[in-house]
Write a protein that holds these residues in place. Structure first.
Motif, mmCIF file in Angstrom:
data_model
loop_
_atom_site.group_PDB
_atom_site.id
_atom_site.type_symbol
_atom_site.label_atom_id
_atom_site.label_comp_id
_atom_site.label_asym_id
_atom_site.label_seq_id
_atom_site.Cartn_x
_atom_site.Cartn_y
_atom_site.Cartn_z
ATOM 1 N N VAL A 37 37.715 42.493 44.436
ATOM 2 C CA VAL A 37 38.053 41.182 44.893
ATOM 3 C C VAL A 37 37.288 40.711 46.178
ATOM 4 O O VAL A 37 37.492 41.288 47.046
ATOM 5 C CB VAL A 37 39.583 40.976 44.929
ATOM 6 C CG1 VAL A 37 39.946 39.731 45.382
ATOM 7 C CG2 VAL A 37 40.491 41.593 43.819
ATOM 8 N N HIS A 38 36.322 39.814 46.021
ATOM 9 C CA HIS A 38 35.736 39.105 47.114
ATOM 10 C C HIS A 38 36.380 38.151 47.893
ATOM 11 O O HIS A 38 36.292 38.048 49.098
ATOM 12 C CB HIS A 38 34.333 38.763 46.579
ATOM 13 C CG HIS A 38 33.430 39.864 45.922
ATOM 14 N ND1 HIS A 38 32.890 40.633 46.716
ATOM 15 C CD2 HIS A 38 32.971 39.735 44.627
ATOM 16 C CE1 HIS A 38 31.966 41.363 45.743
ATOM 17 N NE2 HIS A 38 32.114 40.923 44.519
ATOM 18 N N LEU A 65 40.094 35.598 48.079
ATOM 19 C CA LEU A 65 41.488 35.324 47.816
ATOM 20 C C LEU A 65 41.410 33.636 48.104
ATOM 21 O O LEU A 65 41.061 33.086 48.928
ATOM 22 C CB LEU A 65 42.441 36.037 48.325
ATOM 23 C CG LEU A 65 42.563 37.446 47.965
ATOM 24 C CD1 LEU A 65 41.978 38.374 48.995
ATOM 25 C CD2 LEU A 65 44.078 37.953 47.832
ATOM 26 N N ILE A 125 38.204 39.413 52.044
ATOM 27 C CA ILE A 125 39.069 40.876 52.380
ATOM 28 C C ILE A 125 39.057 41.084 54.030
ATOM 29 O O ILE A 125 40.072 41.481 54.400
ATOM 30 C CB ILE A 125 38.624 41.924 51.569
ATOM 31 C CG1 ILE A 125 38.722 41.634 49.936
ATOM 32 C CG2 ILE A 125 39.226 43.190 51.871
ATOM 33 C CD1 ILE A 125 40.302 41.585 49.567
ATOM 34 N N TRP A 138 46.956 47.716 49.896
ATOM 35 C CA TRP A 138 46.234 47.118 48.829
ATOM 36 C C TRP A 138 46.533 47.756 47.546
ATOM 37 O O TRP A 138 47.211 46.978 46.459
ATOM 38 C CB TRP A 138 44.907 47.109 48.910
ATOM 39 C CG TRP A 138 44.218 46.312 47.951
ATOM 40 C CD1 TRP A 138 43.862 46.700 46.608
ATOM 41 C CD2 TRP A 138 43.830 44.813 47.800
ATOM 42 N NE1 TRP A 138 43.403 45.681 45.869
ATOM 43 C CE2 TRP A 138 43.331 44.626 46.557
ATOM 44 C CE3 TRP A 138 43.939 43.942 48.890
ATOM 45 C CZ2 TRP A 138 42.708 43.440 46.177
ATOM 46 C CZ3 TRP A 138 43.551 42.599 48.394
ATOM 47 C CH2 TRP A 138 42.900 42.346 47.096
ATOM 48 N N TRP A 193 51.218 42.553 50.427
ATOM 49 C CA TRP A 193 51.767 41.293 50.363
ATOM 50 C C TRP A 193 53.153 40.991 51.099
ATOM 51 O O TRP A 193 53.511 39.799 51.047
ATOM 52 C CB TRP A 193 51.867 40.942 48.816
ATOM 53 C CG TRP A 193 50.758 41.549 47.807
ATOM 54 C CD1 TRP A 193 50.609 42.517 47.030
ATOM 55 C CD2 TRP A 193 49.419 41.114 48.186
ATOM 56 N NE1 TRP A 193 49.289 42.666 46.522
ATOM 57 C CE2 TRP A 193 48.782 41.770 47.219
ATOM 58 C CE3 TRP A 193 48.560 40.234 48.781
ATOM 59 C CZ2 TRP A 193 47.152 41.824 47.058
ATOM 60 C CZ3 TRP A 193 47.413 40.103 48.466
ATOM 61 C CH2 TRP A 193 46.476 40.834 47.665
ATOM 62 N N LEU A 231 47.477 33.020 52.650
ATOM 63 C CA LEU A 231 47.232 32.801 51.341
ATOM 64 C C LEU A 231 48.120 31.736 50.546
ATOM 65 O O LEU A 231 49.154 31.328 50.975
ATOM 66 C CB LEU A 231 47.368 34.313 50.431
ATOM 67 C CG LEU A 231 46.433 35.437 51.048
ATOM 68 C CD1 LEU A 231 46.917 36.552 50.085
ATOM 69 C CD2 LEU A 231 45.054 35.065 51.145
ATOM 70 N N MET A 281 46.522 41.724 37.838
ATOM 71 C CA MET A 281 45.812 42.839 38.415
ATOM 72 C C MET A 281 46.469 44.055 37.870
ATOM 73 O O MET A 281 45.661 44.879 37.348
ATOM 74 C CB MET A 281 46.066 42.780 39.942
ATOM 75 C CG MET A 281 45.442 44.033 40.472
ATOM 76 S SD MET A 281 43.558 44.153 40.465
ATOM 77 C CE MET A 281 43.395 43.961 42.286
ATOM 78 N N GLY A 305 43.078 36.344 43.189
ATOM 79 C CA GLY A 305 41.941 36.963 44.002
ATOM 80 C C GLY A 305 40.800 36.776 42.913
ATOM 81 O O GLY A 305 41.023 36.556 41.555
ATOM 82 N N SER A 318 37.121 37.933 41.388
ATOM 83 C CA SER A 318 36.318 39.152 41.185
ATOM 84 C C SER A 318 35.500 38.902 40.022
ATOM 85 O O SER A 318 35.650 37.568 39.496
ATOM 86 C CB SER A 318 37.305 40.339 40.548
ATOM 87 O OG SER A 318 37.588 40.119 39.335
ATOM 88 N N LEU A 333 47.669 38.448 41.546
ATOM 89 C CA LEU A 333 48.189 39.468 42.534
ATOM 90 C C LEU A 333 49.684 39.279 42.937
ATOM 91 O O LEU A 333 50.007 38.047 43.312
ATOM 92 C CB LEU A 333 47.431 39.621 43.883
ATOM 93 C CG LEU A 333 46.016 39.734 43.388
ATOM 94 C CD1 LEU A 333 44.984 39.345 44.757
ATOM 95 C CD2 LEU A 333 45.220 41.149 42.981
#
Length: 1513
Positions: free
Chosen positions: A1402-1403, A1405, A1418, A1436, A1442, A1451, A1479, A1498, A1500, A1507
Motif C-alpha cells: 500500500v503506497h 492511504l 505510509i 499493521w 487503526w 485518514l 484487505m 489504501g 496498491s 482497511l
C-alpha cells in the motif's frame, strides 16, 4: 463366454433344474436378463408361467401375451442357452455342495449365526438321543407351489412337533435344507420368505386346530415360534433367502405324563364343514413318535394282527420317559461354568497392566468377519480402543455392517487392501492412509469401489495376496511400534471352514509377529471357539486356547473392556460457549479434528494418572502436560509457577488482540530454548480453557489447509448461529520460520471468509510459541512477548518454594535438571558441572554413548530433534516384550539416562521418541565431548551418516532423515554476515578444518538421490575449495535429479560465475592477455545463459505455485541478480584490456560498445593501436551478442527487481533477511553500472558545444537513471529510502525539463513526471519545484486520452486512481471504475509471474484533506505513532494501527455497501460508487449482502483496498 456368465448370473439363486422353478423363480430369472426387463417378467408372472411351462414356450405363445418381438427373441434364446449349460453342468455351480457347518444354536433367537449357501449341516436327520440334544428333520421346500407352502409348513411342523413331544426329545425341523437325490443331504438351499409374520400366525392356528383341546396350551409352549435364519451367498453377501426353523422343547414340567394325539385335518375347518354335513365322519387321530430320521404314526392302520401293540407299549412307557426327561434336564442345568475369563481378558488386552490408560499396547489392530445388527450395542469398546486398523471380511460392512455402525461414532478412513501395497516411502503411505490418526478400515472382501466379493473357496486366490500385503505393512517396525500393538480377532460369526479368510489371516499374523503373544481372539460361545481352535491347530499346528476369550458374551466383553478405562477417559468432554455455558464435544467430532489436540473445559477431571511419574518426567526436562496444571490445582499442592509475563499476557495482550477487527490475529511468544516458553504458552491455554476454545496444533508440518478447516470447525462447533462466538486460542509450537506461521494465518483467514464467519472481533488467536536464536531482547512489538533465560527475583522465589514441595514428594529431585537449571537461573557453572560429572565414563565405542552423542548433535543443530524409541531399542539391543514390566528405553542409556526424556512425535506416523532434556545440557555435552573425550562434531556427524543401523526399518526413520538433512543444509541468514553453510558444517570447519569435506562426502552417499545435498557439495567446492570442476560435477548431478528447480539451475550458474570471478581475480598481468580474455568471456557467456535458464524456471515455478493455493514460496530472484553480477564482472574484466583501459575516452567507448551504440569494427578502425590490439578485437568479436546486449540486459534486470521490491512486500510486513542481503548486493552492482553508463560529464560530449540542448537532455536522463528515478517504481521508492529533499526536488526539476513539449517525451517519461510531483508533495509540500495539483491532474487526464503502451499501463492507471479519486470540486472522475478495472488487469498481466507469496504494498492511504494532502504515504503514519519498523509491521499486520488516535485523525473513513466478496464504496459524487476489495476477505464474510460498512482506503498496484472494515449500525 460373457453370455454364459450372464445365464449363470441370472440363475445363480434358483433351483438347479428349470422344471423345479415356480412362477416366482421364472420372474426373478427374466428380470435379470438384459433387454427383457420388469414389464415382460411381470407378464410371465401374471400368466402363471412356471419352470415346466417355460420349457414349452415358443415365440407365438409370447406374442399372444403381448410380449414384443425383441424381448421374446431374447427370452427364448436365454432359455435355450440355459438348458444347454445345465446339460453341460448337471448342477449349477451355485448349488454345488459346500463345506460342513453347524446348525443354528438350539432354542436361541438373537444369535448372529447365518448359513452359507450350499454348505452342509454336519448333523444328519435323527431320532432321540439324550433327549436334550435336539433331533433334526430337513425339508427342501423348494418344489412346493406358493399356494401350498403354508399348509405344507404347518402340517410338517405339527407332525414333527407331536413326535418330539411324545418322544420327550428336543428337536428342530428345518425348511430350506435339501436332500438326495437332487442335493446333498443337509445342503443349505434357503427359501424366499415374503411374510415372516404369516408363518408364525398360521403355525399358532394350526396348533390350535390339530392338537386336542386339552393339550393346546402345552403344545403352544413346547412348539417355539418359527426362526428365520438368513442364508448368505457364497461370497458372504446377503440374499433374500432364509432357512425356516422351528424348535420343539417338551419340558418335563409342561408335558408331565401326557400323550399328545393330533388330528389329520384342522379340526376348526372340520367343524365348519360338519355344520353342513352332519353325517360326515370325525377327523382321524394320529399318535406320532420319532423313529430314526422320521416320524411314525403308531395309530396308522396296519395289516398286523395286533394293530395297537406298539402304541400300547409306548403308552405304558410314558411315565418312564417323563422321568428320563426330567433327569436329563436336571443334569443339563447342573453344568454351571465358573469362569475367570473376565480377569484374563483384562490382563491380555492391556499387556498386564489391567488399565487401558496405562496399557503396554499403544495401538490395536482388529480383525473381524460378518457381523449382525444385534451385536452392535456390545461393540462400544471398539470405539474406545480407537483401533489403528480394522481388517473386515464382511463385504456388506459399509452398507449395514460393523463399519457403518462404527463410523457413526468415530472417524474412519475406508480402504481397499491395494492401498497398502508399497509403491513409495512406507511412512508416506502411512501418512496418506492417516494410519495413526484415523481408524483405517480395510475391506478385505470387497464391497466398496466396485470390488466384487469372493466366495470363501475363491478368496485366497482373488484377494489373499493383497491381505498379506496389508498385514506385512502393519507389522513393519517403521509403521507400528515393535511389540507394542495387539491384534484382536473378534469372531462375530462362527468360522467353520479351513478355507475361511480369517484362518489364512491368522496364519499370516502368526508368521509376521513370530508367535501369539500379540494376538488375542474373542468369540462369544464355546462352539465358535472350538471350531476356531481346531481350524487353527490344523492350519498352524498350535493350540491357541490360552489366547482366546470365549466364555463371555459380547455384552460382558464390552463391559469388561470399558471398565479398564479411568473415569476421566469415560467422561464426556465439554467446550465453552457464551455466557459460561458448555457444549458436549462428541467423540467422533473430536477425532475428526485430528490435526488439533483440543483442551476441554473439564480436561483431566476424574483422572487417576500417576502423579509422581508425570511430575518426574516434567521436572527432569520433559514437555509439560495438562496433568501438571491439573495436579497443581488440587488441594495440598502449591500453585503452578506463574512466569512474570503470564499476567501481562492474560490481562493486557490477549484482551487487546481480542478487540481487533480481524478474523485471525497473531501473538508471538518468542523464547530462548529451555527457558519455559512452551510451558508458559500451555499455561496460558490452561488458564483460558473456559473462556476460549483452546487447542494445540499437533504437528508443525501438518497440511495447513486441513488444519485451517479444522480450526474453523472448532470455532463454529455447535453454535453456528450464535454471534459473537467463543474465539479459538490455537497454540502452535516449534515452527522454524515465520513464513509458515503467516501461511497458516492466511489460510485460517480464507477459511473464515469461505464459512461466512463475521469478524467484528478476533475469532482465532494464534499463540505462536517460537524459539529465538538470540537471548537478547528483540525490538518490542504489540503482538510479541519475549521470554529470556534470566529469572526475576519474584520468579526465583517461586522456584525456591516449589523445590521445597518437590523434595518432600520426590526422592531423586537432584536429577530434575530441567527444573534445577531454571531454579539456578541458568548458571553455566551448574550446567557444566552436571554435564562433566554425568559424562565421566563416556566411551564412544559403547552403544549408549554413541546414541547419546547423536542425540546431542541433533538437538543442538535441529530444534526438537529426537530418536524413536523403537530405533533406540533396536540399536541398544533391548529386546522389548509384548507385556508390561519390560526395560524402559531410558534405562538402556545407563548413566546418561538422566539426560534423556521420552516424548511423543507427530510425524507422518505418531510414535514415541527420546530426546535430550534441555538445550543447555545438549550444547554443554557437545563442548564436553570435544574438550574431555576428544569426540569432535566431525566424529559424531560421521558416525551419524555412516551407521546403517540408525536407518534400518524402525519408526521415525523419515523424521531422522529429515533432521539429518536439516543439520546439513539449513542455513541461518543474517543481514550482517553472509552465511555460506549450515551451522553444523561451519562448526566442523572451524573446529576441525578440512574434515567438513569428509562429512559432506558421506552425506552425498547417505542422500544419494537428493538434489539439495548434491547442490550443497557444489556450493562447498566453488565457495571453499575453489575446485570448479568438482563443483560442476555436483551441480550437474543436482540438475539431473531436479531438472525443473530454479534454485538448482541457479547453483550451476553460480559455479560458472564464481569460476569467472576467481579467474579475473587471479589475472595478475596488466593488461589482461588475449587468452585470459577469451577464457573469461566464454565463462561469462555460459554464466549468462545459465542465469537466463534459472530466470525462466523461476517464472514457471511461480505460475505453478499460483495453482497450488497453499504454496506461498516467493519468486526466486537469484537468476536476475546473478546475471547482473556477471555483467559487473565483464565490466571489470574489460577494463583490464588495452582497448578500454587507459583513459576516460576509452571508458566511454566501452560504455557505448556495451550499450550497442558503437560496433567493435568502428572502434578498431579509429584505434591508433589497432595492430597491437588486433588479437583482442578478434576475441571480442566472437562475443558480440554478449557485449552489445550487456547494458540492456543489466538494465532490464535492475528495473525488474526494482519493480518487484517496491510494489510487492512480504506478507504481514515481515522483514526478509535474504531480500535485504540481495538488495544490498544489487545496490553495489548498480553503483558499478551507473559509474559506467550514467556519466553526466562524458568527455566526447563536452567537446561538442554545438549540441548543448541535446546534451542537456541526455545528461538529465543520465542523471535520472543514475538516481534510479527513470522508472515509476524507482520514484515511489524515494518515499521509503529517506531521499534528501534537495535530491527529490532536483528529480522533479529534471522531469519538468525532460517533459517539455519540444523534447518529445515518451509516455513513460510523462507518467514519471506525475509520480515525481506526487512523491515530492509527500516529502516537501511547500517546495518551489512542485507543480500545482490541478496542473498535474490536467496533465494526467491528457495522458489518459492518448494511446498507452502496455508496459506503461499499470503505472499510469495506478496514479490515475490515486489522483482522480472523487473529491469535492475535484476533476472529472466518471471513468474511475474503468481505470480500476484496467489497473487490475495490468497488475495480473505484469506481475503474475512474480506475485506468488507476496502482498501488494500500500503506497498511499486516503486522507481527509484535499489536493496533494489527500494522499497519506505510509511514512506519514510511521511519523504519527513513533514506533520502530518491527512494531509498525506488527501493528499493521494485526490491525492495531487503526486504533491509534493520530492515525484516525489523519485518514478519511469511507462508507460503502457489501456486495458478495467486495465493497461498493460511496464517494462525494452520489451517482458514483467504486468497487473496493477488502484487505482481508474475512472482515466482510459474515455480513449480509447490502450491509453498510465504513473503512479506510489504501492504494496498491492491485487496486484500492478497504482497511479496518466496521459494520455501521
Amino acid at each position: 463366454m460373457a453370455e454364459q456368465s450372464e445365464m449363470k448370473g441370472a440363475e445363480e439363486d434358483l433351483p438347479p433344474h428349470i422344471k423345479d422353478w415356480s412362477k416366482h423363480h421364472v420372474r426373478e430369472w427374466a428380470r435379470k436378463l438384459n433387454g427383457v426387463g420388469e414389464t415382460v417378467a411381470g407378464k410371465l408372472f401374471q400368466q402363471d408361467i412356471c419352470g415346466p411351462s417355460l420349457l414349452l414356450l415358443n415365440r407365438t405363445d409370447l406374442s399372444e401375451i403381448n410380449v414384443t418381438f425383441g424381448p421374446a427373441k431374447l427370452l427364448i434364446h436365454a432359455r435355450d442357452e440355459l438348458v444347454k449349460i445345465m446339460k453341460e453342468e448337471p448342477t449349477s455351480s451355485a448349488n454345488q455342495p459346500g463345506k460342513p457347518c453347524k446348525p443354528y444354536p438350539f432354542c436361541r433367537y438373537h444369535d448372529t449365526f447365518r448359513y452359507l449357501e450350499s454348505s452342509i449341516l454336519d448333523i444328519t436327520e435323527s431320532g432321540a438321543s439324550d433327549l436334550i440334544e435336539p433331533c433334526h428333520e430337513y425339508k427342501g421346500f423348494y418344489n412346493t407351489p406358493d399356494d401350498d407352502k403354508m399348509s405344507k409348513f404347518t402340517a410338517e411342523v405339527i407332525r414333527f412337533a407331536a413326535a418330539c413331544m411324545n418322544s420327550r426329545t428336543n428337536g428342530t425341523i428345518h425348511f430350506g435344507i435339501g436332500d438326495t437325490p437332487d442335493f446333498s443331504h443337509g445342503q443349505v438351499l434357503g427359501v424366499v420368505v415374503q411374510d415372516k409374520e404369516a408363518y408364525a400366525k398360521e403355525l399358532k392356528k394350526a396348533i390350535d386346530g390339530h392338537f386336542e383341546h386339552k393339550h393346546k396350551e402345552a403344545a403352544q409352549k413346547c412348539i417355539k415360534p418359527p426362526r428365520f435364519v438368513e442364508v448368505l451367498n457364497k461370497n458372504m453377501t446377503s440374499s433374500d433367502k432364509f432357512v425356516i426353523e422351528v424348535d420343539i422343547v417338551p419340558e418335563s414340567t409342561i408335558c408331565e405324563e401326557n400323550l399328545y394325539h393330533t388330528y389329520t385335518v384342522d379340526t376348526r375347518k372340520a367343524r365348519k364343514k360338519s355344520k353342513v354335513k352332519e353325517m360326515e365322519s370325525q377327523p382321524s387321530k394320529c399318535f406320532l413318535v420319532r423313529d430314526g430320521g422320521s416320524s411314525s404314526d403308531l395309530l396308522k392302520p396296519t395289516t398286523s394282527a395286533k394293530p395297537k401293540t406298539e402304541y400300547n407299549q409306548f403308552v405304558d412307557s410314558v411315565a418312564q420317559r417323563s422321568q428320563l426327561r426330567k433327569k436329563a434336564e436336571e443334569k443339563h442345568l447342573s453344568v454351571i461354568k465358573s469362569s475367570t475369563q473376565g480377569s484374563r481378558l483384562s490382563q491380555m488386552i492391556t499387556g498386564g497392566s489391567s488399565s487401558l490408560d496405562k496399557s503396554h499396547f499403544e495401538q490395536y489392530v482388529i480383525v473381524t468377519n460378518k457381523s449382525h445388527s444385534s451385536q452392535f450395542e456390545s461393540m462400544g469398546f471398539l470405539v474406545e480402543l480407537n483401533p489403528t486398523a480394522v481388517l473386515d471380511f464382511d463385504p456388506e460392512s459399509t452398507k449395514h455392517g460393523l463399519q457403518c455402525h462404527f463410523s457413526q461414532q468415530s472417524t474412519v478412513s475406508v480402504h481397499l487392501p491395494a492401498r497398502y501395497k508399497i509403491t513409495e516411502g512406507v511412512e508416506d503411505i502411512a501418512n496418506k492412509l492417516k494410519l495413526t490418526r484415523n481408524t483405517s478400515w480395510v475391506c478385505c472382501n470387497g464391497g466398496i469401489e466396485h470390488e466384487v466379493p469372493s466366495d470363501i473357496d475363491q478368496w485366497l486366490m482373488d484377494k489373499g495376496a493383497s491381505i498379506r500385503d496389508v498385514i506385512s505393512f502393519l507389522c513393519r517396525k517403521d509403521v507400528l511400534p515393535n511389540k507394542r500393538f495387539l491384534v484382536v480377532f473378534i469372531l462375530l460369526s462362527t468360522v467353520s471352514q479351513k478355507m475361511d479368510p480369517l484362518v489364512e489371516t491368522f496364519s499370516t499374523f502368526l508368521q509376521e509377529l513370530r508367535g501369539t503373544d500379540q494376538i488375542l481372539c474373542i468369540c462369544d460361545n464355546e462352539n465358535a471357539f472350538t471350531s476356531w481352535r481346531d481350524l487353527i491347530e490344523s492350519r498352524c499346528g498350535i493350540n491357541i486356547s490360552g489366547r482366546c476369550i470365549y466364555e463371555l458374551s459380547f455384552a460382558e466383553v464390552n463391559g469388561t473392556i470399558l471398565s479398564l478405562w479411568s473415569k476421566n477417559r469415560r467422561l464426556s468432554r465439554f467446550l465453552p460457549c457464551g455466557g459460561g455455558s458448555k457444549v458436549l464435544l462428541e467423540k467422533k467430532d473430536e477425532r475428526s479434528l485430528d490435526t488439533l489436540e483440543i483442551l476441554c473445559v473439564n480436561q483431566c477431571e476424574g483422572g487417576n494418572e500417576d502423579k509422581i511419574v508425570i511430575e518426574e518426567n516434567f521436572y527432569k526436562g520433559g514437555k509439560v502436560s495438562w496433568w501438571n496444571f491439573y495436579f497443581s490445582e488440587q488441594p495440598g499442592s502449591t500453585p503452578f509457577i506463574k512466569r512474570d509475563k503470564f499476567d501481562y499476557m492474560m490481562e493486557t495482550v490477549l484482551p487487546d488482540l481480542c478487540s481487533l477487527r480481524k478474523a485471525c490475529v497473531l501473538l508471538n511468544l518468542m523464547h530462548v530454548p529451555g527457558c519455559g516458553g512452551t510451558t508458559l504458552a500451555m499455561h496460558t491455554l490452561w488458564a483460558h480453557r473456559d473462556r476460549f476454545r483452546c487447542a494445540v496444533l499437533r504437528n508443525s508440518n501438518a497440511d495447513f489447509s486441513e488444519a485451517a478447516d479444522q480450526v474453523v470447525k472448532l470455532l463454529m462447533y455447535d453454535h453456528q448461529e450464535q454471534v459473537p462466538r467463543v474465539p479459538v486460542l490455537l497454540m502452535i509450537d516449534d515452527f522454524d520460520e515465520m513464513e509458515k506461521v503467516f501461511d497458516l494465518q492466511q489460510l485460517i483467514e480464507k477459511e473464515c471468509a469461505q464459512k461466512k464467519v463475521k469478524s467484528k472481533s478476533a475469532q482465532v488467536i494464534l499463540l505462536n510459541c517460537m524459539r529465538s536464536e538470540s537471548s537478547e531482547l528483540p525490538e518490542p512489538t504489540t503482538d510479541t512477548v519475549f521470554i529470556g533465560n534470566n529469572l526475576s527475583e519474584k520468579e526465583q522465589r517461586m522456584f525456591e518454594e516449589k523445590l521445597v514441595e518437590i523434595e518432600k514428594t520426590h526422592k531423586n529431585a537432584d536429577t530434575f535438571y530441567g527444573f534445577m537449571i531454571m531454579k539456578k537461573n541458568f548458571k553455566s557453572e551448574y550446567i557444566q558441572g552436571v554435564v562433566h560429572n554425568t559424562l565421566k565414563s563416556f566411551n564412544m565405542n559403547q552403544k549408549p554413548a554413541q546414541l547419546l552423542a547423536v542425540l546431542v548433535l541433533l538437538h543442538v543443530y535441529c530444534k526438537g530433534a529426537s530418536l524413536s524409541v523403537s530405533l533406540c531399542e533396536e540399536f541398544l539391543g533391548l529386546q522389548p516384550k509384548p507385556f508390561c514390566g519390560t526395560i524402559k528405553v531410558e534405562d538402556g542409556f545407563g548413566k546418561f539416562s538422566a539426560f534423556i526424556a521420552v516424548c511423543s512425535v507427530e510425524g507422518k506416523v505418531v510414535f514415541k521418541a527420546v530426546k535430550i532434556i534441555h538445550s543447555s545440557i545438549a550444547s554443554n555435552c557437545l563442548k564436553e565431548l570435544t574438550k574431555t573425550h576428544n569426540v569432535t562434531k566431525a566424529n559424531i556427524a560421521d558416525f551419524l551418516l555412516t551407521t546403517d543401523k540408525l536407518y534400518e526399518c524402525t519408526q521415525g526413520k523419515d523424521n531422522l532423515l529429515q533432521d539429518v538433512h536439516h543439520i546439513l543444509v539449513k542455513r541461518h541468514y543474517s543481514a550482517e554476515e553472509e552465511c555460506k553453510f549450515s551451522p553444523l558444517i561451519q562448526g566442523i570447519a572451524s573446529e576441525t578444518p578440512g574434515l567438513e569435506e569428509m562429512v559432506l562426502k558421506n552425506a552425498s552417499i547417505r542422500f544419494e538421490r537428493d538434489a539439495i545435498v548434491s547442490q550443497l557439495l557444489a556450493r562447498y567446492y566453488y565457495l571453499t575449495k575453489k575446485d570448479f570442476s568438482e563443483a560442476k560435477f555436483w551441480a550437474d548431478k543436482a540438475k539431473d535429479l531436479s531438472k525443473d528447480s530454479s534454485y538448482i539451475a541457479d547453483t550451476l550458474a553460480q559455479v560458472i560465475k564464481h569460476e569467472l570471478r576467481n579467474a579475473i581475480a587471479n589475472y595478475k598481468e596488466e593488461p589482461i592477455s588475449p587468452e585470459s580474455l577469451s577464457t573469461s568471456l566464454k565463462l561469462a557467456q555460459l554464466a549468462i545463459e545459465a542465469f537466463k535458464e534459472a530466470q525462466s524456471l523461476a517464472k514457471k515455478e511461480s505460475v505453478q505455485r499460483l495453482q497450488v493455493k497453499t504454496d506461498n514460496c516467493p519468486f526466486n530472484t537469484a537468476g536476475c541478480l546473478g546475471e547482473i553480477q556477471v555483467g559487473v564482472l565483464v565490466i571489470d574484466m574489460l577494463a583490464k584490456t588495452p582497448i578500454f583501459a587507459f583513459d576516460n575516452v576509452r571508458h566511454d567507448i566501452m560504455s557505448q560498445v556495451l550499450s550497442g551504440d558503437v560496433k567493435l569494427q568502428n572502434v578498431a578502425a579509429k584505434d591508433p593501436r589497432n595492430n597491437k590490439n588486433r588479437p583482442y578485437y578478434a576475441i571480442l568479436r566472437q562475443f558480440e551478442d554478449v557485449l552489445y546486449n550487456l547494458k540492456d540486459r543489466m538494465k532490464v534486470n535492475f528495473d525488474f527487481l526494482e519493480n518487484f521490491y517496491v510494489n510487492l512486500g512480504s506478507r504481514f510486513g515481515m522483514k526478509d533477511i535474504r531480500e535485504q542481503v540481495a538488495q544490498k548486493e544489487l545496490l553495489r552492482c548498480f553503483i558499478v553500472y551507473a559509474k559506467l553508463f550514467c556519466k553526466t560529464d562524458s568527455a566526447s560530449q563536452l567537446r561538442n558545444k554545438m549540441m548543448h540542448d541535446a546534451l542537456k537532455l541526455h545528461q538529465s536522463k543520465q542523471f535520472l537513471e543514475k538516481e534510479k528515478a527513470d522508472t515509476y517504481s524507482g520514484i515511489l521508492n524515494c518515499l521509503s529510502n529517506d531521499i534528501p529533499t534537495e535530491m527529490m526536488e532536483k528529480i522533479a526539476r529534471q522531469y519538468l525539463f525532460v517533459c517539455a513539449p519540444d523534447h518529445s517525451p515518451t509516455t513513460k517519461e510523462r507518467i514519471n513526471f506525475i509520480y515525481a510531483n506526487v512523491v515530492l508533495s509527500c516529502i516537501k509540500l511547500e517546495s518551489q519545484q512542485l507543480r500545482p495539483y490541478q496542473d498535474v491532474v490536467k496533465f494526467l487526464c491528457q495522458v489518459l486520452r492518448e494511446q498507452i503502451p502496455l508496459n506503461d499501463s499499470l503505472s499510469l492507471f495506478f496514479i490515475a486512481v490515486v489522483l482522480l479519486w472523487p473529491q469535492l470540486s475535484g476533476p472529472d472522475c466518471r471513468n474511475l471504475g474503468r481505470y480500476i478495472s484496467q489497473m487490475k488487469t495490468a497488475y495480473h498481466a505484469v506481475m503474475k509471474e512474480v506475485y506468488n507469496g507476496k502482498s501488494p504494498i500500500v503506497h498511499f492511504l486516503l486522507g481527509k484533506k484535499q489536493g496533494y494532502e489527500r494522499l497519506v504515504p505510509i511514512r506519514e503514519m510511521k511519523k504519527c505513532i513513533m514506533v520502530g519498523q518491527e512494531q509498525f509491521a506488527a501493528m499493521w499486520g494485526n490491525g492495531q494501527i487503526w486504533k491509534e488516535r493520530k492515525v484516525e485523525d489523519l485518514l478519511c473513513r469511507v462508507t460503502g455497501e457489501v456486495k458478495r466478496d467486495f465493497i461498493l464504496a460511496d464517494t462525494c459524487s452520489p451517482e458514483l460508487k467504486v468497487e473496493v476489495a477488502p484487505m482481508y476477505r474475512s472482515q466482510i464474510s459474515g455480513f449480509a449482502e447490502g450491509s453498510k460498512v465504513s473503512f479506510f482506503i489504501g492504494f496498491s498496484m492491485r487496486g484500492p483496498l478497504a482497511l479496518d472494515i466496521e459494520l455501521k449500525l
